[in-house]
Design an enzyme around this catalytic site. Structure first.
Site, PDB file in Angstrom:
ATOM      1  N   PRO A  18       0.794  -1.231   0.000  1.00 32.07           N
ATOM      2  CA  PRO A  18       0.000   0.000   0.000  1.00 32.07           C
ATOM      3  C   PRO A  18       0.828   1.284   0.000  1.00 32.07           C
ATOM      4  O   PRO A  18       1.850   1.376   0.679  1.00 32.07           O
ATOM      5  CB  PRO A  18      -0.804  -0.097   1.303  1.00 32.07           C
ATOM      6  CG  PRO A  18      -0.867  -1.545   1.609  1.00 32.07           C
ATOM      7  CD  PRO A  18       0.419  -2.123   1.094  1.00 32.07           C
ATOM      8  N   ARG A  26       4.560  11.343  -2.246  1.00 38.34           N
ATOM      9  CA  ARG A  26       4.222  11.220  -0.825  1.00 38.34           C
ATOM     10  C   ARG A  26       5.491  11.321   0.026  1.00 38.34           C
ATOM     11  O   ARG A  26       6.387  10.497  -0.079  1.00 38.34           O
ATOM     12  CB  ARG A  26       3.557   9.864  -0.596  1.00 38.34           C
ATOM     13  CG  ARG A  26       3.244   9.584   0.843  1.00 38.34           C
ATOM     14  CD  ARG A  26       2.581   8.201   0.989  1.00 38.34           C
ATOM     15  NE  ARG A  26       2.465   7.881   2.389  1.00 38.34           N
ATOM     16  CZ  ARG A  26       3.003   6.823   2.973  1.00 38.34           C
ATOM     17  NH1 ARG A  26       3.700   5.960   2.255  1.00 38.34           N
ATOM     18  NH2 ARG A  26       2.857   6.615   4.254  1.00 38.34           N
ATOM     19  N   ALA A  86       2.789  -0.455   5.043  1.00 39.55           N
ATOM     20  CA  ALA A  86       2.195  -0.519   6.380  1.00 39.55           C
ATOM     21  C   ALA A  86       1.751  -1.924   6.768  1.00 39.55           C
ATOM     22  O   ALA A  86       1.625  -2.221   7.962  1.00 39.55           O
ATOM     23  CB  ALA A  86       1.013   0.441   6.469  1.00 39.55           C
ATOM     24  N   GLU A 107      12.968  -8.564   2.721  1.00 45.57           N
ATOM     25  CA  GLU A 107      12.072  -7.473   3.113  1.00 45.57           C
ATOM     26  C   GLU A 107      12.832  -6.159   2.953  1.00 45.57           C
ATOM     27  O   GLU A 107      13.939  -6.008   3.465  1.00 45.57           O
ATOM     28  CB  GLU A 107      11.657  -7.679   4.569  1.00 45.57           C
ATOM     29  CG  GLU A 107      10.770  -6.616   5.134  1.00 45.57           C
ATOM     30  CD  GLU A 107      10.458  -6.847   6.614  1.00 45.57           C
ATOM     31  OE1 GLU A 107       9.803  -5.954   7.185  1.00 45.57           O
ATOM     32  OE2 GLU A 107      10.872  -7.879   7.199  1.00 45.57           O
ATOM     33  N   HIS A 109      12.605  -1.814   3.090  1.00 50.58           N
ATOM     34  CA  HIS A 109      11.919  -0.585   3.500  1.00 50.58           C
ATOM     35  C   HIS A 109      12.794   0.596   3.119  1.00 50.58           C
ATOM     36  O   HIS A 109      13.998   0.594   3.395  1.00 50.58           O
ATOM     37  CB  HIS A 109      11.648  -0.572   5.007  1.00 50.58           C
ATOM     38  CG  HIS A 109      10.740  -1.667   5.427  1.00 50.58           C
ATOM     39  ND1 HIS A 109       9.381  -1.606   5.225  1.00 50.58           N
ATOM     40  CD2 HIS A 109      11.004  -2.866   5.986  1.00 50.58           C
ATOM     41  CE1 HIS A 109       8.842  -2.729   5.664  1.00 50.58           C
ATOM     42  NE2 HIS A 109       9.798  -3.519   6.118  1.00 50.58           N
ATOM     43  N   ARG A 120       6.083   1.280  14.130  1.00 44.20           N
ATOM     44  CA  ARG A 120       6.760   0.813  12.915  1.00 44.20           C
ATOM     45  C   ARG A 120       7.973  -0.074  13.220  1.00 44.20           C
ATOM     46  O   ARG A 120       8.588  -0.618  12.309  1.00 44.20           O
ATOM     47  CB  ARG A 120       7.217   1.995  12.064  1.00 44.20           C
ATOM     48  CG  ARG A 120       6.082   2.815  11.497  1.00 44.20           C
ATOM     49  CD  ARG A 120       6.619   3.897  10.560  1.00 44.20           C
ATOM     50  NE  ARG A 120       5.654   4.922  10.287  1.00 44.20           N
ATOM     51  CZ  ARG A 120       4.730   4.844   9.324  1.00 44.20           C
ATOM     52  NH1 ARG A 120       4.662   3.791   8.544  1.00 44.20           N
ATOM     53  NH2 ARG A 120       3.894   5.840   9.155  1.00 44.20           N
TER      54      ARG A 120
END
Length: 153
Positions: A18, A26, A86, A107, A109, A120
């Site tokens: 998302p 953003r 998220a 993973e 980020h 988080r």
């Protein structure tokens, strides 16, 4: 934690969750100025130099991401690079779907989730992932790709 097999053939799937379709617009001070298409373009170019095949998927809908992972499972992927957004912090369903895969999972980020809000700091998938890259911006995707390539070399 189960051992993840190292596959020498097959597709590497790059899955984004998302709001990642809004990269470049953003909060660029947190997530950077590049769009997801630009990041994917850089990753595709790098994959070509390494002789790897990539498939890209992004959705703002958890169920669609789960359905994609189920399809990925059937295709016996060489690896998965995932930025769950998220969903990282909330989705047991995502964790369960990724747990079905026997390939390496990285993973990624863009921001350092451990230097942000307390909620988080926890990843629902960190302990089932082969590795986690956090805080390297868009370079994290390339690092993940290079790591998956090293497993097949």
């Amino acid at each position: 934690m189960k051992t993840r097999k190292q596959t020498t053939s097959g597709m590497i799937h790059v899955i984004n969750g998302p709001n990642l379709d809004m990269l470049g617009k953003r909060e660029p001070d947190i997530y950077g100025a590049l769009t997801l298409d630009q990041i994917n373009g850089e990753l595709k170019a790098r994959a070509e130099t390494l002789g790897l095949s990539l498939n890209f998927f992004q959705s703002n809908h958890e169920g669609m991401i789960l359905d994609y992972i189920h399809l990925t499972f059937e295709r016996e992927p060489a690896g998965v690079i995932i930025n769950p957004g998220a969903l990282t912090h909330t989705s047991v369903a995502l964790r369960d779907a990724l747990s079905m895969l026997s390939c390496p999972i990285v993973e990624v980020h863009l921001s350092n989730i451990h230097k942000r809000e307390t909620f988080r700091h926890t990843s629902m998938i960190a302990d089932i992932a082969t590795g986690q890259l956090t805080g390297f911006g868009h370079y994290g995707y390339r690092m993940a790709l290079d790591f998956l390539h090293s497993l097949s070399s």
